[in-house]
Design an enzyme around this catalytic site. Structure first.
Site, mmCIF file in Angstrom:
data_model
loop_
_atom_site.group_PDB
_atom_site.id
_atom_site.type_symbol
_atom_site.label_atom_id
_atom_site.label_comp_id
_atom_site.label_asym_id
_atom_site.label_seq_id
_atom_site.Cartn_x
_atom_site.Cartn_y
_atom_site.Cartn_z
ATOM 1 N N HIS A 263 7.079 3.532 -6.534
ATOM 2 C CA HIS A 263 7.855 4.779 -6.441
ATOM 3 C C HIS A 263 7.878 5.294 -4.996
ATOM 4 C CE1 HIS A 263 9.269 8.721 -8.098
ATOM 5 N NE2 HIS A 263 8.685 9.174 -6.992
ATOM 6 N N GLU A 264 6.700 5.418 -4.409
ATOM 7 C CA GLU A 264 6.635 5.956 -3.042
ATOM 8 C C GLU A 264 7.277 4.996 -2.051
ATOM 9 O OE1 GLU A 264 5.986 8.971 -2.875
ATOM 10 O OE2 GLU A 264 4.920 9.264 -4.765
ATOM 11 N N HIS A 267 10.853 5.819 -1.741
ATOM 12 C CA HIS A 267 11.049 6.909 -0.762
ATOM 13 C C HIS A 267 10.955 6.362 0.663
ATOM 14 C CE1 HIS A 267 11.170 10.392 -3.375
ATOM 15 N NE2 HIS A 267 10.001 10.133 -3.934
ATOM 16 N N GLU A 294 14.861 11.266 -4.354
ATOM 17 C CA GLU A 294 14.233 10.887 -5.619
ATOM 18 C C GLU A 294 14.993 9.727 -6.256
ATOM 19 O OE1 GLU A 294 11.427 12.339 -5.986
ATOM 20 O OE2 GLU A 294 10.858 11.362 -7.858
#
Lengths: 496, 496
Positions: A263-264, A267, A294
């Site tokens: 997830h990160e 980003h 997001e």
């Protein structure tokens, strides 16, 4: 003679560099700082925020912005000027003492919250949170006036430029109709299949870290320009040359940290791919907003890496890392594990089907609090009511309830809706990407993310803030945000 | 109505907070930052230095300082005003563009030096170092005029307030007479004893770290207010609430990292013990200067922890940490190892007998370069001449020669003498402390550093910059710097 526009570029560069320094100080506070350093750090953050505010609110700014509008500018310069104007409106709406007071209150409240959360002691943080909310309302009212919008929209606009709650209300109402039945059906379909097996731990942190960093590299994370560390609350910070992501490890279940890392990394890839050179320190060179940010984390985590294809690629790596053998380590089981649906209390642990319910609850609550329709003392009760109504569960205490998220305690109000807008954008972007280049899906199944990253670089990352969120989505996918794509994705993955 | 003095306090507080932020950014650059982040970090450092400079050079500063001199001030306020004036003279001497140019050149040169050192490529860093030297000379000339001193003294004054090369010349001339014979005698005495045995490694980093942090705690390091990490070039950074020390590990010899940790802990204890409250962000609350700072690291490393008493306390800990058995792990052998004398190329690895020779060489060279009596291209040759003359050895390449220290490449000129002034002050302070409280020496032998720390807190740390270095030494030891105490210490430890 310099253009007014060029003078503005120099000023916004200065503010951007201060922002970079703030980002390092904030990362350090979360990942490195000993607890005794909190007060001194709060002084630093408050001062740098005040200096940034000063930089953007010089007495001549209105004149410079007006003059620049009349100058010969190319397309990107014009987009940059538009974003400069936006930043200025937000900054100029606030008096300097409010900026200082907010920065200090945020640091204080965040530190009290860190103590209060483990002991589920909402009362301990309530006075400090009340101070935050009061200051937020002051700031929101000032910005509402400057922007000509409602107070909630003024706060939302800080995170999602041009985001408006009227649009969100429509989207969320649709989801509120769709989700309860859909979650029921997904759980039913899941119950009809054999229960996925959890690989047996413990999973040493060192091995988890090694696997996570291997997968980060597979996704395209450049360790010459970034790091991965541990923090209680995972996040992505930094700037394109030096992106810092954090993780927390659970030695009983390696998948939570791994999916968090992915997830990160989503980003981080956005930040790596932002416009460089002339635009690096300019507003137009920044990420478009939190909805789009997001979308990039969720595209990697939910769309690309909870797929059967990725499970097939990752299973052998996981087996090798943890000496895993047996049926629990087979790709199909790992895929089932990664797509389990479960009504739970904790947002960040939620699956993509129940996640929107978490966001809808917070959105309703923060709007009511900001608009003065609810008192903060009533938050725990109203929180629990929301969970009963939308998910049919009641948090046993505030640690699993209204103390779980850092946002409000750290001063981020108006942020939550961007998570679900991001999830929907992710589904739409991923569908468009796969359609545009068939090599994307086959690549993911082989651990080759280059085709996906190339598409994202061109259609999202490299655009910076040159387009609005809406125009960016239209340019990339042919249409504005369409909840139908997200719903279709959920139905295909969970009901087929 | 506010006093001018109070307005000044607010301004110096702002500059101090910027200094704290700079300190975190610098620590991060050395201990955490990925290499690709260097350029962006240079922008941040340059901007924050420029903002600090701006804060201290407002057009009204001269008037405020003059007005404050006529106001009713208590003793510490008056000392604070004296230190404010000193900071202002240093800052106001430099135009803002020189501050910016120096900050950027320093970051650039430091990064080039990091590449050039391992490959002994002085030519690669020469142009960048020339730029640094030119800017340093510009700054030195401006400050020399403002302070009414020679250019070298103006630079020295940045690190050691009121330090003057005439005094240093006298001290160093004395040492140059004393050292060659003394080193010869010490080596002779050493040769007459059995050679100390090196405990056999390898020594895993994890165990070294554990031992080091245990000893840090024994010395008084507070991990709620500090951390210990790894960097290529060990240092101590941060501020009283959050002190960061770094170490580098050698898996063949655990003693180098351990003694380095003790050295940096000495610096850290000074920072922890500085005046708090009202003086925390004021010039008078800072450490007195680099001579006194180095005295605190060397007092811990050389005086307290290379003693027989400490070896007796630490030997069992070392044995336990590394499962060490046999004669190499006996206290007397470890004491002998910690007090070996050896003519070597690397300053930071030098014993306390040969260390002053390293400093005298650098002092002579930097003075000649600053005063234009030598060209930078001739530095490697002159460096090697110095080593032949004072230590009788010739560095085989510039990695072991003029590329070994970061100081000049990072813009620190006029700094080196403070090391040896610090070593001499350490001997003098430790002798006075032991005489004042017999519990100090017996405590060290039991691992109880509380009596020593209490004496240092009272006589050094808590004084901040309220006294000059000279007055501080007189108040603490009854006399100004006396080379005789240092020489007596060396003779007692190495010739007895």
């Amino acid at each position: 003679m310099s253009r007014a526009y060029d003078l503005l570029e120099a000023r916004f560069k200065k503010a951007a560099i201060l922002g970079d320094a703030l980002s390092v100080l904030h990362w350090d506070m979360s990942a490195m700082m000993p607890d005794g350093g909190a007060e001194a750090r709060a002084e630093q953050l408050a001062l740098l925020k005040t200096l940034s505010h000063e930089t953007l609110t010089g007495a001549d700014m209105a004149d410079l912005l007006a003059a620049a509008k009349t100058e010969a500018l190319d397309d990107w310069e014009r987009a940059n000027l538009r974003e400069m104007h936006r930043d200025w409106v937000h900054a100029a709406a606030l008096p300097a003492d409010l900026v200082d007071a907010m920065a200090k209150a945020e640091s204080t409240c965040e530190m009290i919250w860190r103590q209060a959360r483990p002991t589920a002691d909402f009362a301990a943080v309530l006075p400090s949170l009340r101070e935050i909310l009061n200051l937020t309302i002051q700031a929101g009212q000032a910005k509402a006036e400057a922007l000509g919008v409602d107070i909630y929209d003024a706060l939302l606009d800080q995170y999602e430029p041009d985001g408006r709650s009227a649009d969100i209300d429509a989207v969320f109402a649709d989801l509120e109709t769709f989700l309860p039945d859909f979650i029921g059906q997904a759980l039913e379909a899941q119950a009809a299949r054999p229960e996925p097996q959890l690989p047996a731990g413990p999973f040493p942190v060192e091995n988890q870290k090694q696997l996570g960093q291997h997968i980060m590299a597979v996704l395209g994370f450049d360790f010459h320009h970034g790091r991965q560390d541990v923090s209680a609350h995972p996040f992505c910070g930094g700037y394109p040359e030096d992106v810092r992501i954090t993780t927390r490890y659970n030695t009983d279940d390696f998948t939570t940290a791994l999916m968090g890392v992915i997830h990160e990394t989503g980003h981080a890839l956005y930040d790596f791919g932002l416009p460089t050179g002339k635009w690096r320190y300019q507003p137009v060179g920044r990420a478009r907003g939190m909805q789009m940010h997001e979308s990039q984390s969720l595209l990697m985590e939910m769309q690309a890496c909870r797929s059967r294809g990725f499970a097939g690629f990752a299973a052998p790596l996981m087996q090798e890392t943890f000496n895993g053998t047996g049926s629990a380590w087979q790709p199909e089981n790992l895929y089932r594990l990664g797509t389990r649906v479960k009504r739970g209390f904790i947002r960040v642990d939620a699956d993509e089907c129940t996640y929107p319910a978490h966001v809808i609850i917070r959105y309703g609550l923060e709007k009511a609090l900001i608009e003065g329709r609810m008192d903060l003392a009533d938050l725990p009760g109203a929180w629990n009511d929301g969970y009963r109504r939308l998910l049919g569960i009641t948090p046993p205490d505030d640690r699993l309830g209204c103390l779980q998220d850092i946002h409000w305690y750290g001063g981020s109000w108006g942020y939550f809706p961007t998570y679900t807008l991001g999830a929907m954008s992710a589904a739409q972007l991923f569908a468009a990407a796969k359609q545009a280049d068939p090599a994307i899906e086959t690549g993911i199944a082989r651990g080759d993310f280059a085709p996906l990253l190339a598409w994202l670089r061109t259609h999202v990352h490299g655009k910076g803030s040159s387009l609005s969120t809406r125009d960016l989505l239209v340019a990339a996918t042919g249409k504005p945000l369409d909840a139908g794509v997200f719903k279709a994705h959920l139905q295909k993955r969970y009901l087929d």
